[in-house]
Scaffold this motif. Sequence first.
Motif, PDB file in Angstrom:
ATOM      1  N   SER A  57      38.963  37.951  44.975  1.00  0.00           N
ATOM      2  CA  SER A  57      37.502  37.998  44.798  1.00  0.00           C
ATOM      3  C   SER A  57      36.945  39.353  45.198  1.00  0.00           C
ATOM      4  O   SER A  57      36.097  39.930  44.501  1.00  0.00           O
ATOM      5  N   GLU A  58      37.409  39.875  46.322  1.00  0.00           N
ATOM      6  CA  GLU A  58      36.946  41.187  46.783  1.00  0.00           C
ATOM      7  C   GLU A  58      37.397  42.293  45.832  1.00  0.00           C
ATOM      8  O   GLU A  58      36.665  43.262  45.606  1.00  0.00           O
ATOM      9  N   ASN A  59      38.582  42.133  45.251  1.00  0.00           N
ATOM     10  CA  ASN A  59      39.062  43.133  44.285  1.00  0.00           C
ATOM     11  C   ASN A  59      38.158  43.219  43.059  1.00  0.00           C
ATOM     12  O   ASN A  59      38.058  44.281  42.424  1.00  0.00           O
ATOM     13  N   TYR A  60      37.509  42.099  42.735  1.00  0.00           N
ATOM     14  CA  TYR A  60      36.608  42.076  41.574  1.00  0.00           C
ATOM     15  C   TYR A  60      35.153  42.322  41.960  1.00  0.00           C
ATOM     16  O   TYR A  60      34.255  42.213  41.120  1.00  0.00           O
ATOM     17  N   GLY A  61      34.915  42.670  43.214  1.00  0.00           N
ATOM     18  CA  GLY A  61      33.588  43.120  43.618  1.00  0.00           C
ATOM     19  C   GLY A  61      32.742  42.131  44.398  1.00  0.00           C
ATOM     20  O   GLY A  61      31.626  42.459  44.805  1.00  0.00           O
ATOM     21  N   ALA A  62      33.244  40.909  44.614  1.00  0.00           N
ATOM     22  CA  ALA A  62      32.474  39.925  45.378  1.00  0.00           C
ATOM     23  C   ALA A  62      32.634  40.174  46.877  1.00  0.00           C
ATOM     24  O   ALA A  62      33.598  40.806  47.328  1.00  0.00           O
ATOM     25  N   GLU A  63      31.686  39.661  47.637  1.00  0.00           N
ATOM     26  CA  GLU A  63      31.781  39.692  49.092  1.00  0.00           C
ATOM     27  C   GLU A  63      32.360  38.361  49.585  1.00  0.00           C
ATOM     28  O   GLU A  63      32.083  37.316  48.996  1.00  0.00           O
ATOM     29  N   VAL A  64      33.147  38.430  50.638  1.00  0.00           N
ATOM     30  CA  VAL A  64      33.600  37.215  51.329  1.00  0.00           C
ATOM     31  C   VAL A  64      33.331  37.461  52.812  1.00  0.00           C
ATOM     32  O   VAL A  64      34.226  37.814  53.577  1.00  0.00           O
ATOM     33  N   PRO A  65      32.067  37.314  53.227  1.00  0.00           N
ATOM     34  CA  PRO A  65      31.675  37.697  54.584  1.00  0.00           C
ATOM     35  C   PRO A  65      32.225  36.782  55.667  1.00  0.00           C
ATOM     36  O   PRO A  65      32.285  37.164  56.832  1.00  0.00           O
ATOM     37  N   PHE A  66      32.634  35.578  55.290  1.00  0.00           N
ATOM     38  CA  PHE A  66      33.237  34.635  56.247  1.00  0.00           C
ATOM     39  C   PHE A  66      34.004  33.591  55.455  1.00  0.00           C
ATOM     40  O   PHE A  66      33.740  33.359  54.271  1.00  0.00           O
ATOM     41  N   LEU A  67      34.998  32.994  56.106  1.00  0.00           N
ATOM     42  CA  LEU A  67      35.790  31.948  55.459  1.00  0.00           C
ATOM     43  C   LEU A  67      35.148  30.586  55.669  1.00  0.00           C
ATOM     44  O   LEU A  67      34.458  30.351  56.662  1.00  0.00           O
ATOM     45  N   ARG A  68      35.387  29.707  54.737  1.00  0.00           N
ATOM     46  CA  ARG A  68      34.864  28.356  54.810  1.00  0.00           C
ATOM     47  C   ARG A  68      35.542  27.598  55.948  1.00  0.00           C
ATOM     48  O   ARG A  68      36.730  27.796  56.235  1.00  0.00           O
ATOM     49  N   SER A  69      34.810  26.723  56.595  1.00  0.00           N
ATOM     50  CA  SER A  69      35.371  25.940  57.695  1.00  0.00           C
ATOM     51  C   SER A  69      36.302  24.848  57.168  1.00  0.00           C
ATOM     52  O   SER A  69      36.264  24.493  55.982  1.00  0.00           O
ATOM     53  N   ALA A  70      37.124  24.305  58.055  1.00  0.00           N
ATOM     54  CA  ALA A  70      38.022  23.214  57.673  1.00  0.00           C
ATOM     55  C   ALA A  70      37.231  21.997  57.203  1.00  0.00           C
ATOM     56  O   ALA A  70      37.638  21.280  56.284  1.00  0.00           O
TER      57      ALA A  70
END
Length: 232
Positions: free
Chosen positions: A60-73
């Motif tokens: 996702s980041e390689n295609y330009g999106a942000e992933v500011p935090f991971l989803r919780s369990a």
Amino acid sequence: MNSILAIITARGGSKRIPRKNIKDFCGKPIIAYPINLALESKIFHNVIVSTDDLEIKKISENYGAEVPFLRSAKTSDDFATTSDVLVEVLNTYENQLGKKFDFACCIYPTSPLLKQEYLVKALDLLKSKDADSVFPIIRYSSPIQRALIENPMGFIEMIQPENMQVRSQDLQPAFFDAGQFYFFNVKSFLLKRKMWTERSVGLEISDLEAQDIDNESDWKIAELKYKLLFST
């Protein structure tokens, strides 16, 4: 000026199609299509992917999106709803990053047929109608008032036999959710915790412009539709 967030929901688990959200679709990971579309629309201040999966995060980041935090369990299991995921994203943004949004759009990662113009139209409708949400809908090709069932004896009968002789053009059109995106008012959503309410608006699209992808046959149909829509 309104602050607008795009949230692409893409958890790692997928039972019917393994690694579905990053599987190759006509030459690139399927999640790349909604990411590119959201970025190119220029209507979002942030385009993020909500995921629990590090490989999805990297792609996702390689295609330009942000992933500011991971989803919780808690929001990554089979029982978590889309609303649960969105509430977590919006609350995390506010509580950890100190940022609030006026509008947000939940886009599903397996929406390669989505057109940019519909995101723009949905935002316009959301504002002009003062709606809670706007999402794409598809008209049923046959009147649902003439739907058939199989009775306990194994014979076919109409659910509404009173509509047997009514002309098709006199029956009210019915629609179903295209399952591509939901553009919504953040304040209303956090209050009601629903993707669509009594103040939701449908944006009609054709059945060529969407495809549920639940198995390999659906995947092949979606690729055929994509080639029909976007081949040059």
